[in-house]
Structure formats: C-alpha cells, structure tokens
Design a protein around this motif. Structure first.
Motif, mmCIF file in Angstrom:
data_model
loop_
_atom_site.group_PDB
_atom_site.id
_atom_site.type_symbol
_atom_site.label_atom_id
_atom_site.label_comp_id
_atom_site.label_asym_id
_atom_site.label_seq_id
_atom_site.Cartn_x
_atom_site.Cartn_y
_atom_site.Cartn_z
ATOM 1 N N THR A 5 0.851 -1.170 0.000
ATOM 2 C CA THR A 5 0.000 0.000 0.000
ATOM 3 C C THR A 5 0.892 1.227 0.000
ATOM 4 O OG1 THR A 5 -1.694 -1.187 1.250
ATOM 5 C CG2 THR A 5 -1.853 1.219 1.209
ATOM 6 N N VAL A 6 0.776 2.027 -1.050
ATOM 7 C CA VAL A 6 1.580 3.239 -1.200
ATOM 8 C C VAL A 6 0.621 4.400 -1.396
ATOM 9 C CG1 VAL A 6 3.330 4.430 -2.576
ATOM 10 C CG2 VAL A 6 3.473 1.949 -2.255
ATOM 11 N N SER A 7 0.678 5.371 -0.498
ATOM 12 C CA SER A 7 -0.213 6.538 -0.543
ATOM 13 C C SER A 7 -1.672 6.114 -0.663
ATOM 14 C CB SER A 7 0.166 7.465 -1.704
ATOM 15 O OG SER A 7 1.470 7.946 -1.540
ATOM 16 N N GLY A 8 -2.043 5.059 0.069
ATOM 17 C CA GLY A 8 -3.418 4.592 0.096
ATOM 18 C C GLY A 8 -3.811 3.704 -1.066
ATOM 19 N N GLU A 9 -2.919 3.470 -2.009
ATOM 20 C CA GLU A 9 -3.218 2.642 -3.178
ATOM 21 C C GLU A 9 -2.531 1.287 -3.046
ATOM 22 O OE1 GLU A 9 -2.347 2.567 -7.986
ATOM 23 O OE2 GLU A 9 -2.074 4.429 -6.887
ATOM 24 N N MET A 10 -3.286 0.201 -3.285
ATOM 25 C CA MET A 10 -2.733 -1.152 -3.228
ATOM 26 C C MET A 10 -2.053 -1.458 -4.551
ATOM 27 S SD MET A 10 -2.161 -3.788 -1.613
ATOM 28 C CE MET A 10 -2.802 -5.201 -0.832
ATOM 29 N N ILE A 11 -0.802 -1.907 -4.468
ATOM 30 C CA ILE A 11 -0.030 -2.243 -5.666
ATOM 31 C C ILE A 11 0.478 -3.672 -5.509
ATOM 32 C CG2 ILE A 11 1.987 -1.660 -7.060
ATOM 33 C CD1 ILE A 11 1.725 1.211 -5.979
ATOM 34 N N ALA A 12 0.142 -4.532 -6.466
ATOM 35 C CA ALA A 12 0.586 -5.928 -6.438
ATOM 36 C C ALA A 12 1.786 -6.087 -7.363
ATOM 37 C CB ALA A 12 -0.550 -6.840 -6.884
ATOM 38 N N GLY A 13 2.756 -6.844 -6.925
ATOM 39 C CA GLY A 13 3.927 -7.116 -7.758
ATOM 40 C C GLY A 13 5.175 -6.489 -7.178
ATOM 41 N N ASN A 14 6.272 -6.627 -7.917
ATOM 42 C CA ASN A 14 7.540 -6.039 -7.499
ATOM 43 C C ASN A 14 7.447 -4.528 -7.602
ATOM 44 O OD1 ASN A 14 8.537 -8.612 -7.219
ATOM 45 N ND2 ASN A 14 9.443 -8.667 -9.243
ATOM 46 N N LEU A 15 8.042 -3.849 -6.660
ATOM 47 C CA LEU A 15 7.888 -2.402 -6.577
ATOM 48 C C LEU A 15 9.242 -1.734 -6.410
ATOM 49 C CD1 LEU A 15 5.460 -0.458 -6.479
ATOM 50 C CD2 LEU A 15 5.509 -0.672 -4.011
ATOM 51 N N PHE A 16 9.438 -0.631 -7.125
ATOM 52 C CA PHE A 16 10.635 0.206 -6.983
ATOM 53 C C PHE A 16 10.155 1.526 -6.392
ATOM 54 C CE2 PHE A 16 13.477 3.505 -8.669
ATOM 55 C CZ PHE A 16 14.695 3.033 -8.223
ATOM 56 N N ILE A 17 10.683 1.873 -5.218
ATOM 57 C CA ILE A 17 10.276 3.108 -4.545
ATOM 58 C C ILE A 17 11.514 3.938 -4.266
ATOM 59 C CG2 ILE A 17 9.187 4.111 -2.497
ATOM 60 C CD1 ILE A 17 7.721 1.461 -2.118
ATOM 61 N N CYS A 18 11.458 5.201 -4.631
ATOM 62 C CA CYS A 18 12.498 6.148 -4.246
ATOM 63 C C CYS A 18 11.814 7.474 -3.918
ATOM 64 C CB CYS A 18 13.565 6.290 -5.331
ATOM 65 S SG CYS A 18 12.996 6.982 -6.867
ATOM 66 N N ALA A 19 12.586 8.470 -3.597
ATOM 67 C CA ALA A 19 12.014 9.742 -3.145
ATOM 68 C C ALA A 19 11.050 10.345 -4.160
ATOM 69 C CB ALA A 19 13.139 10.725 -2.840
ATOM 70 N N SER A 20 11.297 10.139 -5.443
ATOM 71 C CA SER A 20 10.488 10.807 -6.463
ATOM 72 C C SER A 20 9.448 9.920 -7.130
ATOM 73 C CB SER A 20 11.413 11.382 -7.543
ATOM 74 O OG SER A 20 12.125 10.336 -8.178
ATOM 75 N N THR A 82 11.036 -9.443 2.679
ATOM 76 C CA THR A 82 10.292 -8.254 2.268
ATOM 77 C C THR A 82 9.725 -7.476 3.452
ATOM 78 O OG1 THR A 82 9.799 -9.232 0.128
ATOM 79 C CG2 THR A 82 8.378 -7.417 0.840
ATOM 80 N N GLY A 83 9.213 -8.152 4.468
ATOM 81 C CA GLY A 83 8.689 -7.441 5.642
ATOM 82 C C GLY A 83 9.757 -6.583 6.292
ATOM 83 N N SER A 84 10.950 -7.118 6.435
ATOM 84 C CA SER A 84 12.058 -6.360 7.018
ATOM 85 C C SER A 84 12.454 -5.200 6.117
ATOM 86 C CB SER A 84 13.271 -7.261 7.241
ATOM 87 O OG SER A 84 12.974 -8.243 8.198
ATOM 88 N N ALA A 85 12.440 -5.416 4.802
ATOM 89 C CA ALA A 85 12.792 -4.336 3.870
ATOM 90 C C ALA A 85 11.794 -3.182 3.962
ATOM 91 C CB ALA A 85 12.852 -4.874 2.427
ATOM 92 N N VAL A 86 10.518 -3.504 4.066
ATOM 93 C CA VAL A 86 9.491 -2.461 4.189
ATOM 94 C C VAL A 86 9.668 -1.683 5.490
ATOM 95 C CG1 VAL A 86 7.006 -2.070 4.490
ATOM 96 C CG2 VAL A 86 7.832 -3.607 2.705
ATOM 97 N N ARG A 87 9.890 -2.389 6.585
ATOM 98 C CA ARG A 87 10.089 -1.703 7.868
ATOM 99 C C ARG A 87 11.337 -0.838 7.847
ATOM 100 N NH1 ARG A 87 8.221 -6.721 9.333
ATOM 101 N NH2 ARG A 87 10.307 -7.529 9.805
ATOM 102 N N THR A 88 12.415 -1.338 7.260
ATOM 103 C CA THR A 88 13.648 -0.557 7.165
ATOM 104 C C THR A 88 13.440 0.679 6.312
ATOM 105 O OG1 THR A 88 14.977 -2.552 7.467
ATOM 106 C CG2 THR A 88 16.077 -0.640 6.491
ATOM 107 N N TYR A 89 12.755 0.536 5.177
ATOM 108 C CA TYR A 89 12.455 1.686 4.316
ATOM 109 C C TYR A 89 11.672 2.739 5.087
ATOM 110 C CZ TYR A 89 10.489 4.614 0.714
ATOM 111 O OH TYR A 89 10.108 5.710 -0.029
ATOM 112 N N ASN A 90 10.658 2.309 5.817
ATOM 113 C CA ASN A 90 9.829 3.268 6.572
ATOM 114 C C ASN A 90 10.637 4.002 7.633
ATOM 115 O OD1 ASN A 90 7.439 2.915 5.154
ATOM 116 N ND2 ASN A 90 6.844 1.171 6.399
ATOM 117 N N ILE A 91 11.604 3.339 8.239
ATOM 118 C CA ILE A 91 12.454 3.993 9.243
ATOM 119 C C ILE A 91 13.386 4.983 8.556
ATOM 120 C CG2 ILE A 91 14.372 3.628 10.843
ATOM 121 C CD1 ILE A 91 12.936 1.013 11.648
ATOM 122 N N LEU A 92 13.972 4.584 7.430
ATOM 123 C CA LEU A 92 14.900 5.463 6.727
ATOM 124 C C LEU A 92 14.178 6.671 6.166
ATOM 125 C CD1 LEU A 92 17.101 2.851 4.838
ATOM 126 C CD2 LEU A 92 17.726 4.187 6.853
#
Length: 92
Positions: A5-20, A82-92
């Motif tokens: 879930t990114v900005s309230g939208e559910m996205i299925a599949g591999n995801l690339f997230i960066c600042a922009s 993946t769970g750890s990666a999501v939590r780490t991303y949210n902390i960073l």
C-alpha cells in the motif's frame, strides 16, 4: 502477501520506490536475478545511495556479481525478507 500500500493505493507485484517515484518493477526472470535486471536502477537520477531488496517471505542471498555491480555504481545494496525491507524503508 497481496502487495504493497503506497499513498493509500494497493499495488501488487515487485515495486521500486524512491524519493520521487513508486512504480512496478519487472518480475524476476526464470533464471533468477542478474546485474542486468537492475540496469535501470543504475540509471535512476538522482542516483540512490542504497537499494533495499525484499526477497519474499524469507531472506535470500544474491550473487557476488550483483553486489559487485552495485559497488561499481556506488550504490549500497542490502537484501532481506520483504517485511524487514518495508520496515527498514519506513524507518529510513
């Protein structure tokens, strides 16, 4: 298990997230990950400092060639489940 879930939208599949941006990323090829799979990460501007790679429900290591490819481009690379990666991303 169903995606991200990114900005309230559910996205299925591999995801690339960066600042922009947040966008779908190519499925992992049958033969597994290679340096070429990440080629567009190396072209991202601004260049990321670090890529966190979620490997699914359990942690999986990547080849030394992939790690070397990221080093060559000056990008840190860490794998974790993946769970750890999501939590780490949210902390960073």
């Amino acid at each position: 298990a169903d995606g991200f879930t990114v900005s309230g939208e559910m996205i299925a599949g591999n995801l690339f997230i960066c600042a922009s941006q947040a966008r779908l990323y190519a499925p992992v090829p049958e033969g597994g990950l290679t340096v070429d799979y990440f080629s567009d990460v190396f072209l991202t501007i601004p260049k990321p400092n670090l890529l966190l790679s979620g490997t699914g429900e359990r942690h999986r290591f990547v080849s030394p060639e992939i790690r070397q490819g990221f080093r060559k481009h000056g990008i840190g690379f860490e794998t974790m489940d993946t769970g750890s990666a999501v939590r780490t991303y949210n902390i960073l």
